[in-house]
Design a protein around this motif. Structure first.
Motif, PDB file in Angstrom:
ATOM      1  N   GLN A 117       0.838  -1.188   0.000  1.00 21.82           N
ATOM      2  CA  GLN A 117       0.000   0.000   0.000  1.00 21.82           C
ATOM      3  C   GLN A 117       0.876   1.242   0.000  1.00 21.82           C
ATOM      4  O   GLN A 117       1.823   1.366   0.772  1.00 21.82           O
ATOM      5  N   VAL A 118       0.570   2.187  -0.910  1.00 21.76           N
ATOM      6  CA  VAL A 118       1.334   3.427  -1.025  1.00 21.76           C
ATOM      7  C   VAL A 118       0.357   4.589  -1.114  1.00 21.76           C
ATOM      8  O   VAL A 118      -0.824   4.413  -1.426  1.00 21.76           O
ATOM      9  N   LEU A 119       0.872   5.778  -0.855  1.00 20.24           N
ATOM     10  CA  LEU A 119       0.095   7.010  -0.967  1.00 20.24           C
ATOM     11  C   LEU A 119       0.952   8.003  -1.732  1.00 20.24           C
ATOM     12  O   LEU A 119       2.005   8.440  -1.250  1.00 20.24           O
ATOM     13  N   LEU A 120       0.522   8.352  -2.939  1.00 24.21           N
ATOM     14  CA  LEU A 120       1.293   9.254  -3.771  1.00 24.21           C
ATOM     15  C   LEU A 120       1.239  10.676  -3.211  1.00 24.21           C
ATOM     16  O   LEU A 120       0.211  11.102  -2.675  1.00 24.21           O
ATOM     17  N   PRO A 121       2.338  11.421  -3.362  1.00 20.63           N
ATOM     18  CA  PRO A 121       2.400  12.778  -2.780  1.00 20.63           C
ATOM     19  C   PRO A 121       1.702  13.809  -3.661  1.00 20.63           C
ATOM     20  O   PRO A 121       2.319  14.769  -4.126  1.00 20.63           O
ATOM     21  N   LEU A 129      -2.637   0.178  -4.182  1.00 17.57           N
ATOM     22  CA  LEU A 129      -1.854  -1.043  -4.047  1.00 17.57           C
ATOM     23  C   LEU A 129      -0.840  -1.073  -5.186  1.00 17.57           C
ATOM     24  O   LEU A 129      -1.215  -1.091  -6.360  1.00 17.57           O
ATOM     25  N   ALA A 130       0.458  -1.054  -4.827  1.00 15.71           N
ATOM     26  CA  ALA A 130       1.526  -0.988  -5.827  1.00 15.71           C
ATOM     27  C   ALA A 130       2.148  -2.364  -6.011  1.00 15.71           C
ATOM     28  O   ALA A 130       2.487  -3.044  -5.041  1.00 15.71           O
ATOM     29  N   LEU A 141      -7.487   1.296  -3.920  1.00 16.95           N
ATOM     30  CA  LEU A 141      -7.985   0.495  -2.798  1.00 16.95           C
ATOM     31  C   LEU A 141      -9.316   1.014  -2.274  1.00 16.95           C
ATOM     32  O   LEU A 141      -9.814   0.503  -1.257  1.00 16.95           O
ATOM     33  N   THR A 142      -9.910   1.987  -2.947  1.00 15.53           N
ATOM     34  CA  THR A 142     -11.160   2.562  -2.436  1.00 15.53           C
ATOM     35  C   THR A 142     -12.265   1.517  -2.377  1.00 15.53           C
ATOM     36  O   THR A 142     -12.998   1.412  -1.373  1.00 15.53           O
ATOM     37  N   GLU A 143     -12.404   0.722  -3.443  1.00 14.51           N
ATOM     38  CA  GLU A 143     -13.453  -0.288  -3.474  1.00 14.51           C
ATOM     39  C   GLU A 143     -13.210  -1.358  -2.420  1.00 14.51           C
ATOM     40  O   GLU A 143     -14.149  -1.832  -1.771  1.00 14.51           O
ATOM     41  N   VAL A 144     -11.937  -1.743  -2.240  1.00 14.64           N
ATOM     42  CA  VAL A 144     -11.619  -2.743  -1.211  1.00 14.64           C
ATOM     43  C   VAL A 144     -11.984  -2.215   0.170  1.00 14.64           C
ATOM     44  O   VAL A 144     -12.569  -2.936   1.008  1.00 14.64           O
TER      45      VAL A 144
END
Length: 608
Positions: A258-262, A270-271, A289-292
């Motif tokens: 799991q990552v969060l782009l800046p 999910l990368a 990952l919004t749907e998950v």
């Protein structure tokens, strides 16, 4: 029960019967159900999303590899073109450069590439399909001995792929084609799905292809100012290096991270990545990952409801049947939803596998094209000879019919000697027809692509002449064969006969309308008897100097429309090249001479 324990049991029963305790128990069960359901659903959803993204990564990687390998064989085919070989022998000849440029322009249009050019080992352009200047990375790639590299188009900002093919004559063939069409399909797919993003990074971790145009030429990890300055100074990218995506340096293909782009408003993703080692690329997939999370929240509330149901069941024993019925219904709905989700995943997985199989089938069909083209050329030659061969076989059949009827009458009159003579003539005619049909069957069969063993040269020449005997006899062609009987060369006999049939057929066509028709086949020893040079000469009208330069180009023919495809000499030159030789054409004072050399297996007579 003892009197001492009885008060404690009564207090415990009173405690369990209080509404506050049941409310506390119901709340605890709700929290426990919420936490467990959320974790299990989120883990399951991430695993399913990871599996689906892994299959898509394989599909994108196969698609990218197929697109990059589509023109992989083009430089090797151009390498045997006489026009380019003549240019490399005389690189300062302006006429040779012009002829090579015209040939490369035609091939560039037919192959669907963007540019084809030839350079010397230092990267200086000798000739090209169109006016150009060598890319900045070409000299670096040549110095490193690389066979391919990526470079950005300074005008459009898209990514170009360059194929490098070094030649023995100290030159390099370069084929360039643009990856913008493939990238456009990714952009369109990303616009429609809104749930997956695809990135392709080079060996410097700079994004060179992306389904999101704003992410092109960004850095996957983190680049400090000195590294940014070095990347910008390398001239590998057409614009300033973008922001850092700050993705982890190591991403697993089957276990996403799991990552969060800046970026403002960015959502957790999910990368996953797949290394394409031969090309030095990293293919990264970012799945939303919004749907998950939404499903995990729904499952969590379902778990909380389940816990509350258990608590209410304990609290309201009197409504046990109604609570059980609600729980059963909730479980049924959950199973149906899970079954529908599994069915949807299976359906999409089957579609992806079917697409992957279709891509593999297309790649296999392209690999078979060359072999099928060789067989098609042989069948085309047989089709051209069919009318003459039918006449060749029909005459003996007519004679056999007449001799058979004559023999019946001779038997009735008792003339045994005449019958014997007729039977011998009939046997000779049957043997001749059998010889022709045997050679036709041998010539028509599909030859092995690998060179195995050796072939008797004189027998191959005789078999080729036998197939064309009806044409040579109709034109009164005089065949002069000067070959030793014990000469065997390293070649596959069937494919060598195909080369000879093409050369003999062209020679017979060239001698139509000439007063003197002579076909000569000679052999000359080379390299102290280790190699032999075979010459096929005719007394025809020959070709002009301009036509001579294009003889070995695909689809070039001097015959009228409908009588030739222009592939015979190209295929023959490729077969000879696979045997380790080279097919050449030379003008004679009267006619043409085609020469090629082969390795000698045995040569019982040293003097040819």
């Amino acid at each position: 029960m003892s009197d001492a324990l009885r008060p404690r049991a009564l207090r415990l029963i009173r405690l369990l019967s209080r509404p506050g305790f049941h409310l506390f128990l119901t709340g605890a069960l709700m929290v426990l159900g919420f936490v467990l359901a959320h974790r299990l659903s989120e883990r399951s959803g991430r695993e399913e999303l990871s599996a689906l993204s892994t299959e898509r990564l394989e599909l994108y990687a196969s698609n990218l590899a197929a697109e990059l390998g589509r023109h992989a064989s083009l430089p090797s085919l151009l390498a045997i073109a006489p026009t380019l070989q003549a240019l490399l022998q005389t690189p300062d000849d302006a006429e040779a450069r012009r002829a090579a440029s015209q040939m490369l322009a035609r091939v560039n249009v037919r192959a669907g590439t963007h540019q084809i050019f030839v350079t010397n080992p230092q990267g200086q352009v000798l000739t090209a399909s169109e006016a150009l200047s060598a890319p900045a990375r070409l000299a670096e790639a040549l110095a490193q001995g690389r066979t391919h590299f990526f470079a950005a188009d300074a005008n459009t900002g898209s990514t170009d792929f360059y194929l490098l093919y070094p030649l023995r004559q100290s030159g390099v063939i370069v084929v360039r084609f643009n990856l913008a069409p493939l990238e456009a399909t990714w952009v369109d797919l990303g616009a429609r799905t809104q749930g997956e993003r695809i990135l392709v990074a080079d060996d410097q971790d700079v994004v060179i292809m992306s389904s999101v145009q704003a992410w092109k030429y960004t850095v996957l990890g983190h680049a400090d100012p000195s590294r940014r300055q070095a990347l910008q100074a390398s001239a590998r990218y057409p614009q300033a290096i973008g922001a850092d995506l700050e993705l982890p340096a190591s991403l697993e293909a089957h276990q996403g991270q799991q990552v969060l782009l800046p970026f403002p408003g960015a959502k957790p993703m999910l990368a996953q990545q797949r290394q394409i080692v031969p090309l030095g690329l990293r293919l990264v997939a970012l799945s939303d990952l919004t749907e998950v999370r939404r499903r995990a929240q729904l499952a969590a509330w379902g778990g909380a409801a389940f816990g509350a149901s258990i608590g209410l069941l304990v609290l309201y024993l009197s409504s046990r049947r109604r609570a059980l019925r609600q729980l059963t219904q909730a479980q049924t709905d959950l199973r149906q939803a899970h079954a529908q989700l599994e069915q949807l995943v299976d359906s999409r997985t089957a579609e992806l596998r079917q697409t992957n199989e279709a891509l593999k089938t297309q790649i296999a069909q392209r690999l078979q094209t060359e072999g099928e083209l060789l067989q098609a050329s042989k069948l085309a030659v047989l089709g051209q000879m069919s009318a003459g061969l039918s006449h060749e076989v029909n005459q003996p059949l007519t004679a056999l019919r007449a001799l058979a009827r004559n023999s019946i009458r001779l038997l009735e009159s008792g003339r045994q000697d005449a019958v014997t003579t007729n039977l011998r003539l009939m046997d000779d005619m049957v043997e001749r027809m059998s010889q022709i049909t045997r050679q036709l069957k041998s010539f028509a069969r599909k030859a092995d692509e690998q060179v195995a063993g050796s072939a008797p040269l004189l027998a191959c020449v005789r078999n080729a002449l036998l197939l064309l005997e009806h044409r040579s006899r109709a034109l009164d062609v005089q065949a002069l064969v000067d070959l030793p009987t014990g000469l065997r060369v390293r070649a596959e006999a069937n494919r060598l006969e195909q080369v000879l049939v093409n050369l003999f057929g062209n020679a017979i066509d060239a001698m139509q309308g000439e007063p003197e028709r002579q076909l000569r086949v000679q052999a000359q020893s080379l390299d102290a008897g280790r190699r032999v040079q075979i010459k096929v000469q005719d007394s025809g009208a020959g070709v002009s100097d301009e036509q001579l330069q294009h003889l070995f180009e695909p689809f070039f023919t001097t015959k009228p429309a409908g009588e030739g495809l222009g592939l015979g000499l190209v295929i023959s030159a490729k077969i000879v090249d696979e045997f380790g030789g080279r097919l050449r054409a030379e003008r004679l004072p009267q006619g043409m001479s085609f020469e090629f050399d082969l390795d000698v297996e045995t040569w019982e007579q040293a003097d040819v």
